[in-house]
Design a protein around this motif. Structure first.
Motif, short mmCIF file in Angstrom:
data_model
loop_
_atom_site.label_atom_id
_atom_site.label_comp_id
_atom_site.label_asym_id
_atom_site.label_seq_id
_atom_site.Cartn_x
_atom_site.Cartn_y
_atom_site.Cartn_z
N LEU A 187 1.04 -1.26 -0.06
CA LEU A 187 -0.40 -0.07 -0.15
C LEU A 187 0.90 1.14 0.36
N LEU A 188 2.00 1.33 1.26
CA LEU A 188 2.87 2.56 1.05
C LEU A 188 3.56 2.57 -0.57
N ASN A 189 3.92 1.63 -0.99
CA ASN A 189 4.71 1.54 -2.71
C ASN A 189 3.27 2.26 -3.60
N GLY A 190 2.06 1.70 -3.16
CA GLY A 190 1.42 2.29 -4.34
C GLY A 190 1.08 4.19 -4.07
N ILE A 191 1.36 4.13 -2.54
CA ILE A 191 0.47 5.31 -2.73
C ILE A 191 1.51 5.89 -3.14
N ALA A 192 3.26 5.97 -2.53
CA ALA A 192 4.43 6.55 -3.87
C ALA A 192 4.55 6.62 -4.52
N LEU A 253 -9.60 3.84 -0.93
CA LEU A 253 -7.85 3.33 -1.00
C LEU A 253 -8.34 2.76 -2.89
N GLU A 254 -9.51 1.91 -2.34
CA GLU A 254 -9.55 1.41 -4.09
C GLU A 254 -9.73 1.91 -5.31
N LYS A 255 -10.29 3.15 -4.81
CA LYS A 255 -10.14 5.30 -6.01
C LYS A 255 -8.61 5.40 -6.04
N SER A 260 -2.30 1.71 -9.49
CA SER A 260 -0.76 1.43 -9.59
C SER A 260 -0.90 -0.09 -8.65
N GLU A 261 -0.72 -1.23 -9.57
CA GLU A 261 -1.40 -2.24 -9.37
C GLU A 261 -0.17 -2.63 -7.95
N LEU A 267 -4.16 -3.83 -0.96
CA LEU A 267 -5.16 -3.64 -0.67
C LEU A 267 -6.45 -4.83 -0.42
N SER A 268 -6.16 -5.84 -1.38
CA SER A 268 -6.07 -7.32 -1.43
C SER A 268 -5.74 -7.73 -0.94
#
Lengths: 459, 459
Positions: A187-192, A253-255, A260-261, A267-268
Motif C-alpha cells: 500500500l505504501l508503495n502504491g501511494i508513493a 483506497l480502491e479509488k 497502481s498494481e 489492498l487485496s
C-alpha cells in the motif's frame, strides 16, 4: 575495600526475583508459540562477520560487537596499514566474528544452511539474547532478549492472521492491554506511485515512521528536504489521514490506488487479512493504520505492530512479511512472515502496571530450622520426604541463631518454617509456622505433606 | 549456487529435535535445583576483561574471547606500539570486554557486587552458555552450556552432602547410571606435607589429576620432572593406592596424616560427609578416591566428580569447596561449594545410550489439512477450540496437494491429521487420521477434544 567489580555499561545482572518475573514472560510467550505449532531453534551467539555485515545498514554495521581473532591477531599488519586504514577496514583484518545483532539474519542463515532438512512451511520460534553497541540509556540495553516467531516458505495471509492471533493471545495471558496496528508495504508503495514519487519510497517510509513522535509538520519538512515535490506532499496528506473503519478506508483506497498494481495487491491482501480477523472477532482489537511504516527495509507485505495501551514505551511487538530474506544468502524466492516480542519492554510495562501474578508457587515453600546435630537427622528425613513429594524445601545448613534463620526465611519469602526441636522429636511431631500469619501449629509428622498441599492455594 | 553461509568453527545450531532433547536435560536439572531451594540468576555474556583476566591461569587468559572496542578503537596506538608490543598487551589496548569463560567467576563478581541485597547462605543456580577459544574437536565446542549450582556463605558439610544428593537425583531422573567420586584438597595437602613436598602441592595435584588417563608411570615421571625426590614419590605410591571401604581408608589415613593439621582436618571433613551419605544410603553410589584431584586451583576442601558408567566421556559433573573465591574481588572469608553439570556431554551420553524419553508430548499434536477457501472456516473454528483446550495444533496454511500436506505431517512427527472436506462439513463431522496406525475414523466434531485427550497417553 576498594571499589568493587562492575559490569560493562548497558549490561545487567538478573537476580532471583527478576528471574522469576522474566521467566513468567518467556514461559508465557513460549507456551503460546508451541500451542500454535511453532518449533524452537537456537543459533550461536557468534556469527561470521560475513554473515552479519551489510544486513542492517551502515548504522547497524557500526553497532555490531566484533570479536578479536585469537592468538597473534596483529601479525602481518604493518604500521603503514594501521596508519592508513579506517577503523572499519582495520577491524575486519583482526576480527572475523561478531555477536548476533538480531535473530532474523541468523534465522535466514539457518534456513539456507539447513534447507534440505527442513519441512516447509517452517514454523520456528527463537528466544535468545542479542547484542548492540548502542549508546546505553534508560530502557535501552546492549544485551537484550528477542522472542521471534516466523513462518517461512508459505504465502498465505492465514499466517499473518495467525501471528496477530498470537499477539492477542500472548498479551491477554500477560494481562497487558494492547493496541495492534496493521498496514502493508505494498500500500505504501502504491501511494508513493500515485503521488508520483515511486523512487522515493524509502524516504517516504522512513519519514512516515516518525509521524507518531515527530508530528505531521516535521514529517512534511523531512519529505521536502528529501526532495519530494510540494504537490506530492499535498496529495499525500488526505491519504495518511483517511478516516473511518477498515472497510471505509479500503473503499477509498480502491479509488486512490486504482492505477497502481502494487497498491491494489496490497489492498487485496489487507482485505483478506481483515476478513480472517473479522471472522475471529479479532478485528475490534486491530486497527488498519496507513501511517504505520516500520523502519526495516526488508518488509514487502503486511506490517504489524503492538503497543501497550496503558503506558507509553513504543512498540512491544512488531514484524511483517518479507519476500526475499534468504536471498541474501543465495536462496531466492522464499517468502516469510514473522514478529518479534520485546521481552525487556514487556517486563517494564508489567512491572510499572503491577501485572505480575503472585509468586507464591515459585521458590522454596518450606525451611527447616537447624537446632544442631542431635535434631538434624530427624529434619533431614522429613526434608527428603517433602522433596520426594515435589515440594521445594530447605534445611538451614548450620545451627546459627534462630533469629538469623528466621530472618533468612523472611528475606527469601519462604511461606512455611518447620521447628523440630528435642520436644517435638520425642513426640514424633513438629511445629509448623505460617510466616505470613505468624500462627504456629503442632502437628504429627505424617500430616505434614497433606497439610502443605492443602494450604498451597490459600497462602 | 555458491557455497552457502556457514558458522564459526566450534559453534553449532540446534534444530527443533535437538532443542526438545536439550530442553529435557535443562528442565530436569532446573527442576531438581529448585526442589532443593536453589534460586536462579543470570549474568551478561560480556564481562569487563579486568573481571576475567588472571582468574583461569595463563592458558585461560589466552582462551578468552575478547570484544573489540567500539568506534575508532585504534586511535592513539602508534606504529611503534604495534611493532613493540605482544598480542596480549596489544589486545588490552583495543579491547576491554570479553565473553564469560565459565559461570563461577561471574558468580563471584555477582556476590561481591550485590552482597548487600543477598540473604546468606546464598543458594543460586545458573544455566547459561560460556565461550572458550579452545581448539575445536569432537565433543569440545567454543560455545557450550554450563549448569552451575552453588551455595555461598556457609561452612557446613551438609551442603556438600546435598550437592551429592542433587547429582544422584538429576542422573536418576535422566536414567544416566553414574559413578560419584569424592576427595578433599586438604587430604592432598596433608599427603604432600607428610611426604616432605608441601610446597609442590600444585604440581602434585596436576600430576595426580592425569592418573586416570596417563597411568601411574607417567604420573611418576612427571612428578620427578617437577623435582620431587625419589623418596617422596615412593612414599606417595601406597597412599594413592589405598584399598578397602571409605572407612578402611579413613583409618589408614589417620595414621599416615597424623602429623599434618591440614590432613587431619580434611579427614574429619570426609568422615562427616560420609556419615551424611551413609544415613541417606547414598554412600553405596559414592566412592572415596584419593586420586581424584580436579585441576582447578581454587578448591580448598571437598572435591566431587561424576562420570557415566556406560560410556567413556570423562567427567559429566564436578565441583568442590572453595574458601576464598570472592577474595579476588575484595570480599574475604566467604566460603562456598558448588558443582557444574556439563549439559553437552550429558546430551552425548543420553543420545548414544538412547536414554531420551518418547517425545510424543512435545510439539504439534494435530494438523488440519487445507482443502481450500470453502472448507477453511470450518477447520479454523475447530482449530481455535483445540488451542483453547491447550492442544498444540496447526492448520496447513495453503491448499497445497494433499500428498504434500501429509508429507509435512509425517516429517514433523505430528500424530493426528484432521480431514474436513465438503462431505464432513455437511454432516457436522470430521475424519480423524491416526498417523501411526493409518486408521481413519469419522467422528462428530464435538467429540474431537475428548478423543484427543483420551488418546494422549496411548500414542
Amino acid at each position: 575495600m576498594a571499589k568493587g567489580p562492575g559490569l560493562p555499561k548497558g549490561t545487567r545482572d538478573f537476580g532471583p526475583a527478576e528471574m522469576i518475573r522474566r521467566n513468567f514472560i518467556f514461559n508465557t510467550i513460549r507456551s503460546v508459540f508451541r500451542l500454535y505449532g511453532y518449533q524452537p531453534i537456537e543459533t550461536p551467539a557468534m556469527e561470521n562477520l560475513s554473515t552479519l555485515l551489510g544486513k542492517y545498514g551502515e548504522e547497524g554495521d557500526r553497532l555490531l560487537f566484533k570479536i578479536l581473532n585469537s592468538g597473534d591477531f596483529a601479525s602481518g599488519i604493518s604500521p603503514e596499514i594501521i596508519l592508513n586504514t579506517g577503523p572499519g577496514e582495520l577491524s575486519s583484518m583482526i576480527s572475523e566474528k561478531g555477536l548476533r545483532y538480531d535473530l532474523t539474519v541468523p534465522f535466514a542463515r539457518y534456513v539456507v544452511q539447513h534447507r534440505n532438512d527442513i519441512s516447509f512451511p517452517f514454523k520456528r520460534y527463537q528466544i535468545q539474547p542479542v547484542w548492540r553497541a548502542d549508546k546505553p540509556q534508560k530502557g535501552r540495553y546492549r544485551e537484550f532478549y528477542q522472542c521471534d516467531v516466523d513462518v517461512i516458505g508459505d504465502n498465505s495471509l492465514f499466517n499473518e492472521y495467525e501471528l496477530v492471533k498470537i499477539i492477542d493471545d500472548v498479551f491477554s495471558r500477560l494481562s497487558v492491554r494492547t493496541d495492534i496496528r496493521l498496514n502493508n508495504r505494498k500500500l505504501l508503495n502504491g501511494i508513493a506511485e500515485v503521488i508520483g514519487e515511486k523512487a522515493r519510497i524509502g524516504d517516504i517510509t522512513v519519514a512516515i515512521d516518525k509521524l507518531d513522535k515527530a508530528g505531521i509538520e516535521n514529517v512534511n519538512r523531512e519529505l521536502a528536504q528529501k526532495g519530494l515535490s510540494g504537490a506530492a506532499i499535498s496529495s499525500l496528506q488526505p491519504i495518511l489521514f483517511l478516516e473511518g473503519s477498515a472497510d471505509d478506508k479500503f473503499s477509498k483506497l480502491e479509488k486512490i490506488l486504482e492505477r497502481s498494481e502494487d497498491g491494489m495487491k496490497g489492498l487485496s491482501e489487507m482485505r483478506i487479512l481483515f476478513e480472517y480477523l473479522d471472522n475471529d472477532t479479532l478485528a475490534s482489537s486491530c486497527k488498519f493504520d496507513l501511517t504505520l511504516a516500520r523502519g526495516l527495509d526488508y518488509y514487502t507485505g503486511a506490517i504489524i505492530e503492538a503497543r501497550a495501551l496503558d503506558m507509553e514505551i513504543g512498540s512491544i511487538c512488531g514484524g511483517g512479511r518479507y519476500d526475499d530474506l534468504t536471498g541474501i544468502f543465495g536462496l531466492e524466492g522464499v517468502s516469510g512472515v514473522g514478529i518479534s516480542f520485546g521481552a525487556d519492554r514487556i517486563y517494564d510495562v508489567m512491572n510499572r502496571l503491577d501485572l505480575f501474578p503472585g509468586e507464591s508457587e515459585q521458590g522454596t515453600r518450606v525451611l527447616f530450622l537447624n537446632f544442631g546435630e542431635a535434631e538434624e537427622k530427624y529434619s533431614i528425613s522429613l526434608l527428603n520426604n517433602l522433596r520426594k513429594a515435589g515440594i521445594s524445601s530447605e534445611f538451614f545448613p548450620s545451627p546459627r541463631k534462630i533469629k538469623k534463620q528466621m530472618a533468612y526465611a523472611n528475606n527469601r519469602g519462604i511461606p512455611w518454617v518447620i521447628i523440630a526441636g528435642a520436644d517435638e522429636i520425642k513426640a514424633g511431631k513438629l511445629t509448623l509456622k505460617n510466616m505470613k500469619s505468624g500462627d504456629q501449629t503442632l502437628i504429627n509428622k505424617d500430616e505434614l505433606i497433606d497439610l502443605l498441599k492443602e494450604n498451597n492455594q490459600t497462602l
